[in-house]
Each structure stands twice: as C-alpha cells, then as structure tokens.
Design a protein around this motif. Sequence first.
Motif, mmCIF file in Angstrom:
data_model
loop_
_atom_site.group_PDB
_atom_site.id
_atom_site.type_symbol
_atom_site.label_atom_id
_atom_site.label_comp_id
_atom_site.label_asym_id
_atom_site.label_seq_id
_atom_site.Cartn_x
_atom_site.Cartn_y
_atom_site.Cartn_z
ATOM 1 N N ASP A 48 3.363 -5.128 -9.118
ATOM 2 C CA ASP A 48 2.969 -5.459 -7.748
ATOM 3 C C ASP A 48 2.896 -6.980 -7.638
ATOM 4 O O ASP A 48 1.889 -7.590 -7.971
ATOM 5 C CB ASP A 48 1.603 -4.828 -7.438
ATOM 6 N N THR A 79 -4.975 -10.963 -6.150
ATOM 7 C CA THR A 79 -5.240 -11.830 -5.010
ATOM 8 C C THR A 79 -6.737 -12.073 -4.786
ATOM 9 O O THR A 79 -7.143 -13.164 -4.392
ATOM 10 C CB THR A 79 -4.654 -11.156 -3.743
ATOM 11 N N THR A 125 0.834 -1.206 0.000
ATOM 12 C CA THR A 125 0.000 0.000 0.000
ATOM 13 C C THR A 125 0.872 1.262 0.000
ATOM 14 O O THR A 125 0.555 2.230 -0.705
ATOM 15 C CB THR A 125 -0.941 -0.017 1.220
HETATM 16 C C1 LIG Z 1 -1.766 -7.804 -4.977
HETATM 17 C C2 LIG Z 1 -1.777 -7.050 -3.683
HETATM 18 N N1 LIG Z 1 -1.319 -5.785 -3.662
HETATM 19 C C3 LIG Z 1 -1.296 -5.068 -2.524
HETATM 20 C C4 LIG Z 1 -1.757 -5.590 -1.333
HETATM 21 C C5 LIG Z 1 -1.714 -4.746 -0.087
HETATM 22 O O1 LIG Z 1 -0.672 -5.174 0.689
HETATM 23 P P1 LIG Z 1 -0.353 -4.544 2.119
HETATM 24 O O2 LIG Z 1 -1.504 -4.865 3.003
HETATM 25 O O3 LIG Z 1 0.910 -5.247 2.502
HETATM 26 O O4 LIG Z 1 -0.176 -3.079 1.936
HETATM 27 C C6 LIG Z 1 -2.227 -6.899 -1.297
HETATM 28 C C7 LIG Z 1 -2.719 -7.483 -0.021
HETATM 29 O O5 LIG Z 1 -3.415 -8.454 0.033
HETATM 30 C C8 LIG Z 1 -2.246 -7.632 -2.506
HETATM 31 O O6 LIG Z 1 -2.700 -8.891 -2.522
#
Ligand SMILES: Cc1ncc(COP(=O)(O)O)c(C=O)c1O
Length: 359
Positions: free
Chosen positions: A172, A152, A77
């Motif tokens: 990402d 995800t 994030t």
């Molecule tokens: C593809 C993807 N990007 C970003 C994030 C956000 O990650 P974080 O909570 O570590 O900021 C996630 C969390 O599930 C994710 O699956």
Amino acid sequence: MSRIFNFSAGPSMLPLEVLEQAREELLDWHDSGMSVMEMSHRGKQFSAIAEQLEADFRKLLAVPDNYRILFLQGGATAQFAMIPLNLLAGKDRACYVSTGAWSEKAIKEAKKYCQVNVAASSAEDNFTSIPERGEWRVDADAAYLHYTPNETIHGVEFQEIPDAEGLPLVADMSSNILSREVDVSRYALIYAGTQKNMGPAGVTVVVVREDFLDIADPKVPSVFNYAQQAKNGSMLNTPPTYNWYLVGLVLQWLDSLGGIAAIEQRNIIKADRLYQAIDASALYHNPVQRHCRSRMNVPFILADASLDSEFLSQASANALHALKGHRSVGGMRASIYNAMPEEGVDALIQFMAEFERTH
Ligand SMILES: Cc1ncc(COP(=O)(O)O)c(C=O)c1O
C-alpha cells in the motif's frame, strides 16, 4: 491571490504550475472547443490523454513491461478488499505486517475473506518502529505478504523493500508513491490513491504483475476484477476523466523536475531539515525511531500539550495550514509530499523556532 502552505495528509497540496495549467485549459483543451470534463471517455482526445497518463506513469516509476497499470476508483480502501478477492486464488490465508493504523485497516478488511496471519507488528510500541526483519514469522503457505511502506498517521516508513521469502509481495504505497525510487520488479502488486503525491482524490493506481491478473474468484464483481479492468483499459465503467487528466498533469510536472530520482533528493532534503529542527529543539519531539522516520509525514508532539491550540492558530495565521496531528497520535503532523516546496518546509521550521522562542 494568496496561497497557503498546506500540510494536510491528503487531499494535499498540488503544484501551482499544474493548477495554472488546468485553469488555462479548463474551457478549451488544446483547441478542442471543450473542457476535458465534457469529453467522451471513448473519444480520440480523451484516449490520447489516457495513453499519455499510462506512459508517463510507467516511465516515472520504471514499471517493467510485464506489469499492467490500472486506474481505478474506490481508493486504497477498496483495494483492502480487492487484494484478497483477486489474489487468494483458492488459498485460505494471507500474511500481513502491521506497522500502523493503515496496516490495521487492511488487515481488518482482509479478515472478511481469509485467515490473516500477522507476520510482525509494532503495535506494542504504539507503531513507532518497524519490527526487525529477522523476527518476522512469514507463513510460507499464505497467498501473499502485504505491508504498508509508509504509515501516513504514525509517520513510519520502510527504507528498504522487505524480503518476502518467495511470497508475492503487495504494498500500500498510498502515501509515498512517486516520492522515491522503487524496484517494481520486487512486487506482485502496488497500489496507491492519488490524493497525496500525484493529484486530486478520486483515482487509485494499481500496478500488478501480469501473472497475478487472472487468478481471481469468478464471483468477484467485474469492476473489482483486475483482469477485466486490464482488458478494458480501466474503462469497464466510465472513469473519472477529469481526475485522470489532472493526475496526468502532475506526472508531467514530476517529469519536468527531473523524474523520481530528483524528486527523491528534494524529499530527502525537506525531511532532513525538518527532523533536524525537531531534534534540536526542547519543545518538539518526534516519537518514531530514527531509522524508520517517514520522509512524507512528520508527526511532532509539543512538550506542553496545552500549547497545541495556540500553535495551530498561530501557524494558520502564518499561512501554515492543516498541521493538527491525527487524534490517535496527538500533537502535530506535517505532511510534506512531492508538491510541498522547500520554502514551505523552511517557513514551518522558522515558525516553529519563533514559537519556541516566545513560549
Ligand atoms: C497508507 C494509506 N492507506 C490507505 C488510505 C486510504 O485511502 P483512501 O481514502 O483513498 O481509500 C490512506 C489514506 O490516507 C493511507 O494513507
């Protein structure tokens, strides 16, 4: 002790061997008389752990010498903002591909800093596909092209690295890093939180090509500045030392299994088995187009949604946990990251078959 199979999207299962080693070393790390948690991040012992961590990551993902590896905080994030802050370099726009909820979040954050041109989006089909590469409209004047190799929530994964038409490519990889072999040299920057495929939450790995390090707006706060973090070995502030250590243990475990090529084969086997079971059933359905189904996150919908809560409670009673799908997709989702053993997937398949037979 009884351990469950945890299908959570993250934080997710950790390898038992790693947890056992951490327990073994908890009070006294390598005859140091202290826990890793108690060590100075500048001390000799922790420096050795940090160096090993970087070397192991570089080896596993075959990161070329002209890339720096940073271990940061703030999750993926924070990267949603750090990427435009560091990479725009005087340009006023960036290009994004949208294939699901996480792409959309990255786009929303980037819009605070620049104009975002969406080169392609699968929003119209509820993010169950990846737009044909030939249909993308890549803005040649954008500072970079951003995409999400594995979504995800929607369970959509790119099987190939897309052609960025000469733009610096940013990915990402939060939910598929170290799950498959990747040609790092195709990217300007890769980032991922650790809490799915490589450890507990609290660390964000950024792999950035050296020539993209020092082009940030000078007003970018120091801890969010890639160049400054690189100069300081990701220790511009006190890092989450214990989490670095745990990620290091997971990387050593991955290496002991034969590295990423071997892990990828295991991941293919697990995912194929689960998709085959879903496709062969009359009760379960995966909404994603076959060519872009995720090996990591497998959503499946029950033909009769009124069975959802019974499915979940019976699964839990069978030591199969955290299968509830994301509210935007509904149904179920099995996240089967690196640490999910084949036996976990087999137990899920067996349970699903039995549930279908009795319902
Ligand atoms: C593809 C993807 N990007 C970003 C994030 C956000 O990650 P974080 O909570 O570590 O900021 C996630 C969390 O599930 C994710 O699956």
